[in-house]
Design a protein around this motif. Structure first.
Motif: not given
Length: 199
Positions: A63-91
Motif C-alpha cells: 500500500s502506498t499510504e496505509n498498511n500492507g497485507g498480512s500473511i497468515a499460516i495456521q492449522t485448524a483446531d482438532s476435533g474432540a479427539k486428536g491433535m491439531s495439525g503441525m506446521i513444519v518449516m525446514s530446508s
C-alpha cells in the motif's frame, strides 16, 4: 467420497467498490473415514545439468499510504479427539556445500528525514508455545547444529543479542523462570553450563 466441490466455488474472483479481485482456492471435505482434500504447491525441478530448482514465493499486497497485507499460516483446531495439525518449516539436505538457511525477521522503519511515521517502532518477532490445561505447557527449544564426523569443524552457535542504539540505551536481555503456582511446587531452574572437554 472425496467431497469434490464445484470448480466455480473453488476459484472465484470479485471486483466491486474499488476493491481488487480476490482469488479463493479450496478443496473438498472428506466424509466418513476419508481425509479432506490436499492443496500442494510445488515448484519445478531441474536435471543434473540444470541450475537451481524453481522457487515458491508468497507475497502480500503493498500500500502506498496505509498498511500492507498480512500473511497468515495456521492449522485448524482438532476435533474432540486428536491433535491439531503441525506446521513444519525446514530446508533440504545438501550433498555439497551449505544447506539452505531459514530466515524469520521483521523489517525496518524507513522514511524521509523529519517524517512523523519514521518514529514508529520496528516490527517485533514473538516465539511462544501453547498453554497446557492438565498437561504440561509447550516447550521452546533453541538448538544449534552438531558436526557428525571426525573431520568436522565446530558445532553451531546460539547467539542472543539485544539491539543497539546510536543515541540512547541499548536493549535489555532478560532470562527468567516463572513463579511457582499457589498450591505448591518449585519455580523453574536456570541452568548455565558448558560442555565437557575431551582434550
Amino acid at each position: 467420497g472425496t467431497g469434490v466441490t464445484d470448480p466455480a466455488d473453488a476459484v472465484a474472483t470479485a471486483n466491486s467498490g474499488g476493491t481488487g479481485g480476490s482469488i479463493y482456492v479450496t478443496v473438498g471435505q472428506g466424509t466418513g473415514a476419508h481425509r479432506g482434500g490436499e492443496i500442494v504447491l510445488s515448484s519445478g525441478s531441474v536435471d543434473e545439468l540444470g541450475t537451481t530448482g524453481g522457487r515458491v514465493q508468497i507475497w502480500s499486497g503493498s500500500s502506498t499510504e496505509n498498511n500492507g497485507g498480512s500473511i497468515a499460516i495456521q492449522t485448524a483446531d482438532s476435533g474432540a479427539k486428536g491433535m491439531s495439525g503441525m506446521i513444519v518449516m525446514s530446508s533440504g539436505v545438501s550433498k555439497s556445500g551449505n544447506s539452505g538457511g531459514i530466515y524469520i525477521g521483521s523489517s525496518d522503519v524507513s522514511g524521509a528525514a523529519g517524517e512523523a511515521n519514521k518514529a514508529g517502532r520496528a516490527g517485533s518477532v514473538y516465539i511462544s508455545s501453547g498453554d497446557g490445561e492438565r498437561g504440561s505447557g509447550g516447550e521452546v527449544v533453541l538448538s544449534a547444529g552438531s558436526t557428525s564426523t571426525t573431520v568436522g569443524l565446530t558445532g553451531g552457535r546460539v547467539a542472543v543479542m539485544s539491539g543497539k542504539s546510536t543515541l540512547t540505551s541499548s536493549g535489555a536481555v532478560t532470562i527468567s523462570s516463572a513463579a511457582a503456582g499457589t498450591t505448591g511446587g518449585d519455580s523453574g531452574l536456570l541452568v548455565l553450563s558448558s560442555g565437557t572437554s575431551n582434550l
